[in-house]
Every structure is written in structure tokens, then in C-alpha cells.
Design an enzyme around this catalytic site. Sequence first.
Site, short mmCIF file in Angstrom:
data_model
loop_
_atom_site.label_atom_id
_atom_site.label_comp_id
_atom_site.label_asym_id
_atom_site.label_seq_id
_atom_site.Cartn_x
_atom_site.Cartn_y
_atom_site.Cartn_z
N LYS A 194 0.89 -1.34 0.08
CA LYS A 194 0.05 0.01 0.02
C LYS A 194 0.98 1.18 -0.01
O LYS A 194 1.58 1.34 1.07
CB LYS A 194 -0.95 0.02 1.20
CG LYS A 194 -1.94 1.22 1.30
CD LYS A 194 -2.86 0.93 2.31
CE LYS A 194 -3.69 2.15 2.42
NZ LYS A 194 -4.86 1.95 3.48
N LYS A 220 -2.26 -1.61 -3.98
CA LYS A 220 -2.92 -0.47 -3.96
C LYS A 220 -2.24 0.92 -3.81
O LYS A 220 -1.13 0.76 -3.14
CB LYS A 220 -3.67 -0.43 -2.41
CG LYS A 220 -4.79 0.51 -2.29
CD LYS A 220 -5.35 0.52 -1.21
CE LYS A 220 -6.35 1.61 -0.62
NZ LYS A 220 -6.41 1.41 0.74
C1 PBG Z 1 -7.57 3.26 5.32
C2 PBG Z 1 -7.84 3.01 3.77
C3 PBG Z 1 -7.52 3.97 2.91
C4 PBG Z 1 -7.98 3.29 1.78
C5 PBG Z 1 -8.59 2.06 1.96
N1 PBG Z 1 -8.52 1.87 3.52
C6 PBG Z 1 -7.12 5.46 2.92
C7 PBG Z 1 -5.71 5.40 3.41
O1 PBG Z 1 -4.97 4.79 3.84
O2 PBG Z 1 -5.61 6.73 3.76
C8 PBG Z 1 -8.29 4.02 0.65
C9 PBG Z 1 -9.33 3.43 -0.55
C10 PBG Z 1 -9.71 4.51 -1.84
O3 PBG Z 1 -9.05 5.52 -1.62
O4 PBG Z 1 -10.65 4.00 -2.32
N2 PBG Z 1 -6.36 2.62 5.78
#
Ligand code: PBG
Length: 338
Positions: free
Chosen positions: A211, A265
Site C-alpha cells: 500500500k 494499492k
Molecule cells: C484506510 C484505507 C484507505 C483506503 C482504504 N483503506 C485510505 C488511507 O489509507 O488513507 C483508500 C481507499 C480508496 O481510496 O478508495 N487505511
Amino acid sequence: MPHIKNLLRMIITGKYPYLRMRRNRHSNWIRRLVEEHNLSSSDLILPIFLVDGRNKKQEIFNMPDVYRFSIDKLDPILNKAIKLKIPAVALFPYTSKTLKDSKGSEALNENNLVCKAIRYIKKKYKNEIGIMCDVALDPYTIHGHDGILRNKKILNDETNKVLIKQSILQASMGCDIIAPSDMMDGRVGLIRKNLDKNNFEEVQILSYAVKYASSFYGPFRNAVGSKGLLKGDKKTYQMDYKNRNEALREVAIDIKEGADMVMVKPGMPYLDIISLVKSKFRTPVIAYQVSGEYSMLMNSIKRNIIDEKSILESLMSFKRAGATAIVTYFADRIVKYL
Ligand code: PBG
């Protein structure tokens, strides 16, 4: 004789005019016959935003056609997903500021929005559709970080203790897939161990292994009510987008710790990473087409800059890169094209 030899060589070495790539493209039937990848509804996970209260279907800024639903309004979208054979939904709660604190205590409230939604869905729909839930504290912390913040630092090991509890709580409500999206070190192994200790050995872990700290999460943060709260950025735990090898290490570690599936992601700017991970590991790789990607595409479609088929093209790129499945806000809308 030399003439025939020459001709043969041209065919064997694949030379125009004997070789014509367009022959395999001339009609719809032949294109279908030689296609290398395909997408089906079984490849999709539909994210659903939740909001407290009754009779609510709220629009979300910059995410046209995506809504926050109160639990009593969930049936139509769940029924649609089941009918379309979408295997699972991912639940994300909008948490009002009054319920947030510096430690994200609301994450451990068994009557929090996510817990109530899991209970509702499992009671009514049993095993007709899988439920995936994020494990991370950001919907619940007043500073918008995924972990516990002290002296301007996100504390890894203390956060893990809360994440373990959050995982067990969600599993005990009936959550099928625990998805740690927090990027703390060591959490997958700890969550696995503690799920097993509590007889949840059937509950899967989908680790957000890769991520990246990304600008593409903007609309999501607004959707869950953490926009504007975030102090600083998430670069001390989410990955630096300049890195590739590091993604492989993250995945290797999470698989060793017991992840059943891994996530990459965001999605479209990271197809190279999906492809790399898929080439090195045999674990299912899930791509997340995140909120900012959705907004870009959807807003351009709404303004007639590009047409709706661009959605399918974007999703197919994930399959081509090697993704096993895709989390996408388009899931319920795209199936009609498949
Ligand atoms: C939280 C989380 C996020 C997303 C999914 N879980 C945002 C972040 O890490 O700030 C993003 C999903 C999206 O943008 O569609 N941990």
C-alpha cells in the site's frame, strides 16, 4: 529453388506480407477466440460506505453514483451484488467526529457501525456474499492516522495490540475476510495467531501488503469522514511510490506471516507492481482501484470526455497485469458489459 527457400524463411521469421497480425482481429468471433484475458463478476469486490442513522443514502463529494448507506437502506445494493454474482463486499464506516479520539477507541466498540452492519448482513444474507472489513484505526482517530500517534510518531507495536482486538471483534461479528490496511510491521502474523487462538481459523486475511502513500485516496478520506483531520502524511508506514523491490519484501513477509491474499494499492498507476508480485508469488493478488481513480474516470464519463466503456478497459488492465480480483467502486455498474 532459392526463391522458395527465401519464401519459407519469410514465413518462418514472420515477415509481411505473409504475416498479417490483423487476420486475428478481422471479426468479433475471431477476436473472442484469441482473447488472452477476461473479466467476470466473480473477479470483483464492491466497497460499500456506511453511515449511522436511518433512511440515509448520502451522496459523496467527487464520487458520483457512490453513496453512504444507513444499514436499513443496504438491501437494494446487497441484493444487486448477490444477483450479479459479485462474491464479496468491503465495508467502510463514516464515523462522526464525536466518536473519534486519539486512540481510535470506537474501533473496539462492538456496537460500532461496521459491527452492526456485519451482524445485519450475516443474519439476513448468511453466506450468500462474503464480507471484507478493513483493519486500521483511521476511520476512528481524531488525527486521521491508521495507528496510535504519540510524540508525532505512529507507534507500531502498540497499534498492533489494538488491531488484533479489532480483528477478533470483526471476526466474531461474522466478518469473512480481515483486511489489515494499516501497514504496521508484524500485524499479519499477530492477527493470524490470535484469530486462531479464538477459533477463527476459517477467517481469511487479505493483507494490504503493498500500500503506497498516495494522493489517490483523497475522495475516500472524505467518504469516511477523515478528510481535513489528517495531520501530516502516512509516509512513515505506507510505501514510497519510488520503490519496487520493497513491494516484494512486503509481500514475502505477509505471506510468511499467514496472509491468504495480498493487495496492491492503488491500482492503475501500479500495474507494474501487480505484474511483478504475480510473477514472483502464487498467492492471489487483489488490486484496489481506489477512490481517486474512480473519481477521475467517473467525472470524465459524466462530462462526456470519455465513454463508459473506459471502465471495462481500466478493469481489464488489472487482469492483464495478473490481478486475481479487483476492489472497485464500479463493481455493481460494470457487470452489464461483461
Ligand atoms: C484506510 C484505507 C484507505 C483506503 C482504504 N483503506 C485510505 C488511507 O489509507 O488513507 C483508500 C481507499 C480508496 O481510496 O478508495 N487505511
